[in-house]
Scaffold this motif. Structure first.
Motif, PDB file in Angstrom:
ATOM      1  N   ILE A  27      41.839 -11.546 -34.098  1.00 43.17           N
ATOM      2  CA  ILE A  27      42.924 -11.200 -33.184  1.00 43.17           C
ATOM      3  C   ILE A  27      44.043 -12.224 -33.336  1.00 43.17           C
ATOM      4  O   ILE A  27      43.804 -13.430 -33.316  1.00 43.17           O
ATOM      5  CB  ILE A  27      42.444 -11.171 -31.720  1.00 43.17           C
ATOM      6  CG1 ILE A  27      41.214 -10.280 -31.572  1.00 43.17           C
ATOM      7  CG2 ILE A  27      43.561 -10.683 -30.803  1.00 43.17           C
ATOM      8  CD1 ILE A  27      40.659 -10.210 -30.155  1.00 43.17           C
ATOM      9  N   ALA A  73      48.829  -4.138 -30.007  1.00 39.37           N
ATOM     10  CA  ALA A  73      47.774  -3.603 -29.141  1.00 39.37           C
ATOM     11  C   ALA A  73      48.065  -3.903 -27.671  1.00 39.37           C
ATOM     12  O   ALA A  73      48.382  -5.029 -27.306  1.00 39.37           O
ATOM     13  CB  ALA A  73      46.430  -4.199 -29.531  1.00 39.37           C
ATOM     14  N   ILE A 105      42.171  -2.900 -25.849  1.00 37.28           N
ATOM     15  CA  ILE A 105      41.122  -2.967 -26.867  1.00 37.28           C
ATOM     16  C   ILE A 105      39.794  -2.631 -26.212  1.00 37.28           C
ATOM     17  O   ILE A 105      39.435  -3.206 -25.183  1.00 37.28           O
ATOM     18  CB  ILE A 105      41.024  -4.368 -27.513  1.00 37.28           C
ATOM     19  CG1 ILE A 105      42.356  -4.809 -28.104  1.00 37.28           C
ATOM     20  CG2 ILE A 105      39.945  -4.400 -28.592  1.00 37.28           C
ATOM     21  CD1 ILE A 105      42.357  -6.250 -28.599  1.00 37.28           C
ATOM     22  N   GLU A 106      39.063  -1.692 -26.809  1.00 43.96           N
ATOM     23  CA  GLU A 106      37.721  -1.358 -26.349  1.00 43.96           C
ATOM     24  C   GLU A 106      36.770  -1.433 -27.538  1.00 43.96           C
ATOM     25  O   GLU A 106      37.062  -0.889 -28.604  1.00 43.96           O
ATOM     26  CB  GLU A 106      37.681   0.049 -25.734  1.00 43.96           C
ATOM     27  CG  GLU A 106      38.514   0.194 -24.469  1.00 43.96           C
ATOM     28  CD  GLU A 106      38.444   1.597 -23.902  1.00 43.96           C
ATOM     29  OE1 GLU A 106      37.613   2.395 -24.401  1.00 43.96           O
ATOM     30  OE2 GLU A 106      39.214   1.905 -22.966  1.00 43.96           O
ATOM     31  N   ALA A 119      36.269  -0.501 -32.965  1.00 39.64           N
ATOM     32  CA  ALA A 119      37.206  -0.990 -31.950  1.00 39.64           C
ATOM     33  C   ALA A 119      38.236   0.105 -31.724  1.00 39.64           C
ATOM     34  O   ALA A 119      38.864   0.580 -32.676  1.00 39.64           O
ATOM     35  CB  ALA A 119      37.881  -2.275 -32.398  1.00 39.64           C
ATOM     36  N   THR A 120      38.384   0.536 -30.479  1.00 41.45           N
ATOM     37  CA  THR A 120      39.395   1.530 -30.134  1.00 41.45           C
ATOM     38  C   THR A 120      40.583   0.798 -29.539  1.00 41.45           C
ATOM     39  O   THR A 120      40.453   0.086 -28.534  1.00 41.45           O
ATOM     40  CB  THR A 120      38.852   2.551 -29.119  1.00 41.45           C
ATOM     41  OG1 THR A 120      37.702   3.192 -29.687  1.00 41.45           O
ATOM     42  CG2 THR A 120      39.902   3.601 -28.798  1.00 41.45           C
ATOM     43  N   VAL A 121      41.744   0.949 -30.172  1.00 42.16           N
ATOM     44  CA  VAL A 121      42.932   0.179 -29.811  1.00 42.16           C
ATOM     45  C   VAL A 121      44.054   1.117 -29.391  1.00 42.16           C
ATOM     46  O   VAL A 121      44.360   2.086 -30.089  1.00 42.16           O
ATOM     47  CB  VAL A 121      43.398  -0.698 -30.992  1.00 42.16           C
ATOM     48  CG1 VAL A 121      44.663  -1.477 -30.623  1.00 42.16           C
ATOM     49  CG2 VAL A 121      42.289  -1.661 -31.411  1.00 42.16           C
ATOM     50  N   ARG A 181      47.926   1.365 -29.034  1.00 44.01           N
ATOM     51  CA  ARG A 181      49.094   0.695 -29.610  1.00 44.01           C
ATOM     52  C   ARG A 181      50.357   1.145 -28.904  1.00 44.01           C
ATOM     53  O   ARG A 181      50.485   2.308 -28.518  1.00 44.01           O
ATOM     54  CB  ARG A 181      49.236   1.013 -31.104  1.00 44.01           C
ATOM     55  CG  ARG A 181      48.064   0.618 -31.974  1.00 44.01           C
ATOM     56  CD  ARG A 181      48.365   0.947 -33.427  1.00 44.01           C
ATOM     57  NE  ARG A 181      49.516   0.216 -33.920  1.00 44.01           N
ATOM     58  CZ  ARG A 181      50.606   0.802 -34.437  1.00 44.01           C
ATOM     59  NH1 ARG A 181      50.690   2.118 -34.500  1.00 44.01           N
ATOM     60  NH2 ARG A 181      51.610   0.065 -34.874  1.00 44.01           N
ATOM     61  N   VAL A 214      43.469  -7.129 -35.400  1.00 48.75           N
ATOM     62  CA  VAL A 214      44.253  -6.607 -34.280  1.00 48.75           C
ATOM     63  C   VAL A 214      45.324  -7.627 -33.927  1.00 48.75           C
ATOM     64  O   VAL A 214      45.048  -8.828 -33.826  1.00 48.75           O
ATOM     65  CB  VAL A 214      43.360  -6.340 -33.044  1.00 48.75           C
ATOM     66  CG1 VAL A 214      44.214  -5.945 -31.839  1.00 48.75           C
ATOM     67  CG2 VAL A 214      42.336  -5.248 -33.334  1.00 48.75           C
ATOM     68  N   THR A 270      48.326  -8.543 -31.004  1.00 49.07           N
ATOM     69  CA  THR A 270      48.469  -8.274 -29.578  1.00 49.07           C
ATOM     70  C   THR A 270      49.920  -8.136 -29.136  1.00 49.07           C
ATOM     71  O   THR A 270      50.812  -8.819 -29.640  1.00 49.07           O
ATOM     72  CB  THR A 270      47.834  -9.410 -28.759  1.00 49.07           C
ATOM     73  OG1 THR A 270      48.527 -10.635 -29.036  1.00 49.07           O
ATOM     74  CG2 THR A 270      46.369  -9.572 -29.124  1.00 49.07           C
ATOM     75  N   LEU A 284      48.822  -6.427 -23.219  1.00 47.92           N
ATOM     76  CA  LEU A 284      47.372  -6.421 -23.397  1.00 47.92           C
ATOM     77  C   LEU A 284      46.669  -7.140 -22.250  1.00 47.92           C
ATOM     78  O   LEU A 284      45.653  -6.678 -21.746  1.00 47.92           O
ATOM     79  CB  LEU A 284      47.005  -7.075 -24.735  1.00 47.92           C
ATOM     80  CG  LEU A 284      45.513  -7.182 -25.046  1.00 47.92           C
ATOM     81  CD1 LEU A 284      44.858  -5.808 -25.065  1.00 47.92           C
ATOM     82  CD2 LEU A 284      45.289  -7.894 -26.380  1.00 47.92           C
TER      83      LEU A 284
END
Length: 249
Positions: free
Chosen positions: A114, A143, A146-147, A153-155, A157, A174, A176, A180
């Motif tokens: 990150i 991002a 973030i999950e 990783a589901t981001v 945007r 990723v 940021t 976020l």
């Protein structure tokens, strides 16, 4: 899962920067320095992933001269477990930083890296993308959420047209954005604990990287001062000034 967060020491965002007399760059003598705000968001995101049970370890990494250790101490106070300082006095440009971070990733083997989307000193916004290209990893930039799932990783945007949600296969990169999270206030007990956390120091040569700059700054100048506004009597006078003086219509 190990998470690596990259941080950078920059001129504090509250400081009004001054250009050197010879226009070779920005004068940072006796100027307050701090962690890049976007990187502060990155280290906070990594810490929250650990607190949520998604990460087993958070490693902070920075590239720069001796004073950059202070930035790593701040990252450790926020919540990183340990830190890596790639120490060099060379002028670091995005490609060199990306190569150094690639070597750090190969050394540490994190599953998620990150970074802040950009640094407020040069506003290049290139390091995360260059690192993803060098590693051949999937990336999600800007991002705002973030999950972490099973190996993914589901981001969310932030894009010009709104929000875009993408799923990345880990390992991934990723970067940021501001929305976020809001980094936590660093308390005195956290600062004292950070002093006991380890910081490993390596040089670019230890990592097999040449950080020499490839671009040369020819001149740095301050933006032109804005002229005072004027009042106009009516719409016709406004249109006349926009057309004949400002030449925007």
């Amino acid at each position: 899962m190990k998470v690596m967060a990259a941080v950078k020491r920059v001129v504090d965002y509250n400081v009004k920067v001054r250009v050197k007399a010879d226009q070779s760059g920005v004068d940072i003598a006796n100027v307050k320095m701090s962690m890049n705000p976007f990187d502060e968001i990155a280290i906070e995101a990594a810490t929250r992933l650990k607190e949520a049970g998604h990460a087993s370890e958070v490693v902070a990494v920075t590239c720069g001269s001796m004073p950059s250790t202070e930035t790593l101490r701040t990252a450790l106070a926020i919540g990183a477990d340990r830190a890596l300082h790639i120490r060099t006095d060379a002028e670091l440009q995005p490609l060199a930083v990306a190569k150094l971070l690639k070597a750090a990733v190969e050394r540490e083997q994190p599953q998620l890296v990150i970074l802040g989307k950009q640094a407020i000193d040069d506003d290049a916004g290139q390091t995360g993308q260059l690192l993803a290209a060098l590693l051949d990893w999937p990336q999600a930039t800007f991002a705002s959420a973030i999950e972490i799932g099973a190996g993914t990783a589901t981001v969310t945007r932030e894009v010009d047209g709104g929000l875009e949600v993408i799923e990345l296969q880990l390992p991934a990169i990723v970067t940021t954005d501001l929305r976020l999270n809001e980094p936590r206030y660093v308390t005195l007990p956290s600062i004292m604990k950070a002093k006991k956390k380890p910081i490993d120091t390596v040089s670019p040569s230890d990592l097999g990287v040449d950080p020499a700059p490839r671009l040369k700054t020819l001149k740095v100048v301050e933006p032109a001062a804005r002229t005072a506004g004027v009042r106009v009597a009516d719409v016709a006078a406004l249109i006349d000034k926009l057309k004949n003086e400002a030449k925007v219509i």
